[in-house]
Scaffold this motif. Sequence first.
Motif, mmCIF file in Angstrom:
data_model
loop_
_atom_site.group_PDB
_atom_site.id
_atom_site.type_symbol
_atom_site.label_atom_id
_atom_site.label_comp_id
_atom_site.label_asym_id
_atom_site.label_seq_id
_atom_site.Cartn_x
_atom_site.Cartn_y
_atom_site.Cartn_z
ATOM 1 N N ARG A 145 21.987 47.413 -34.455
ATOM 2 C CA ARG A 145 23.240 48.023 -34.012
ATOM 3 C C ARG A 145 23.521 47.800 -32.538
ATOM 4 N NH1 ARG A 145 25.007 52.191 -37.409
ATOM 5 N NH2 ARG A 145 26.720 52.478 -35.986
ATOM 6 N N TYR A 159 19.238 51.982 -46.288
ATOM 7 C CA TYR A 159 19.445 53.213 -47.057
ATOM 8 C C TYR A 159 18.451 54.248 -46.576
ATOM 9 C CZ TYR A 159 15.477 51.706 -49.954
ATOM 10 O OH TYR A 159 14.248 51.305 -50.390
ATOM 11 N N SER A 160 18.762 55.504 -46.828
ATOM 12 C CA SER A 160 17.920 56.602 -46.377
ATOM 13 C C SER A 160 16.519 56.459 -46.962
ATOM 14 C CB SER A 160 18.540 57.932 -46.826
ATOM 15 O OG SER A 160 17.732 58.994 -46.408
ATOM 16 N N VAL A 203 19.789 54.904 -35.947
ATOM 17 C CA VAL A 203 21.167 55.379 -35.957
ATOM 18 C C VAL A 203 21.598 55.503 -37.420
ATOM 19 C CG1 VAL A 203 23.543 54.864 -35.267
ATOM 20 C CG2 VAL A 203 21.642 54.239 -33.769
ATOM 21 N N LEU A 204 21.998 56.710 -37.821
ATOM 22 C CA LEU A 204 22.362 56.946 -39.217
ATOM 23 C C LEU A 204 23.867 57.032 -39.463
ATOM 24 C CD1 LEU A 204 19.636 59.593 -40.102
ATOM 25 C CD2 LEU A 204 19.592 57.119 -40.509
ATOM 26 N N SER A 205 24.654 57.128 -38.404
ATOM 27 C CA SER A 205 26.086 57.271 -38.579
ATOM 28 C C SER A 205 26.813 56.250 -37.705
ATOM 29 C CB SER A 205 26.523 58.685 -38.202
ATOM 30 O OG SER A 205 27.899 58.847 -38.415
ATOM 31 N N PRO A 206 27.708 55.465 -38.260
ATOM 32 C CA PRO A 206 28.019 55.432 -39.673
ATOM 33 C C PRO A 206 26.875 54.786 -40.452
ATOM 34 C CG PRO A 206 29.205 53.672 -38.565
ATOM 35 C CD PRO A 206 28.497 54.469 -37.497
ATOM 36 N N PRO A 207 26.767 55.126 -41.740
ATOM 37 C CA PRO A 207 25.694 54.547 -42.542
ATOM 38 C C PRO A 207 25.915 53.054 -42.759
ATOM 39 C CG PRO A 207 27.156 55.847 -43.921
ATOM 40 C CD PRO A 207 27.599 56.056 -42.503
ATOM 41 N N TRP A 208 24.806 52.348 -42.905
ATOM 42 C CA TRP A 208 24.852 50.912 -43.164
ATOM 43 C C TRP A 208 25.586 50.642 -44.466
ATOM 44 C CZ3 TRP A 208 23.035 47.700 -47.082
ATOM 45 C CH2 TRP A 208 22.996 46.339 -46.797
ATOM 46 N N THR A 209 26.289 49.528 -44.511
ATOM 47 C CA THR A 209 26.926 49.049 -45.727
ATOM 48 C C THR A 209 26.610 47.566 -45.872
ATOM 49 O OG1 THR A 209 29.052 48.565 -46.797
ATOM 50 C CG2 THR A 209 29.090 48.828 -44.412
ATOM 51 N N THR A 260 19.845 50.611 -37.833
ATOM 52 C CA THR A 260 20.342 51.453 -38.915
ATOM 53 C C THR A 260 19.671 50.999 -40.205
ATOM 54 O OG1 THR A 260 22.470 51.849 -37.874
ATOM 55 C CG2 THR A 260 22.393 52.108 -40.248
#
Length: 160
Positions: free
Chosen positions: A27, A45-46, A75-81, A42
Amino acid sequence: MSAREIAERVADPELPMLTLADLGVLRDVAEAADGSVTVALTPTYSGCPAMAEMRADVVRSLHAAGYADVRVTTVLSPPWTSDWITGEGRRKLAEYGVAPPGEAPRGPVPLTLGGVRRAVPCPRCGSRDTEETSRFSSTACKALWRCRACSEPFEQVKEI
């Protein structure tokens, strides 16, 4: 070489044909005036089990390049896509025989029981005559598929 350039070259431990930059999990890389480096990652997934290895590989690479003070943050926000996988990353996946993900769903995703999924083209021969053989593969973010045209099995990175 800058800290960013070094971090961008670190390979993903689960998809080694990709760098962390190709995968879109790198990121940010910030170099402070005092020489310290902070890298933001990031997870895909969790609870991604590869995060510890990613952090260690980034720290190891930067230390080897002479950066003594390195911190890696999550960094969790925004989540990875999966949309964050670069065009180069998608090309490398296909070249390696792994079907890249399609576009991630937007908005509410309808719940279906045994619903129809999109056709995943075979990364080897390009045929769309494929079938999913297992929703999970070597990692939770991949599925196993088989091409009916060339009979080759292949993995697909899921849309997230």
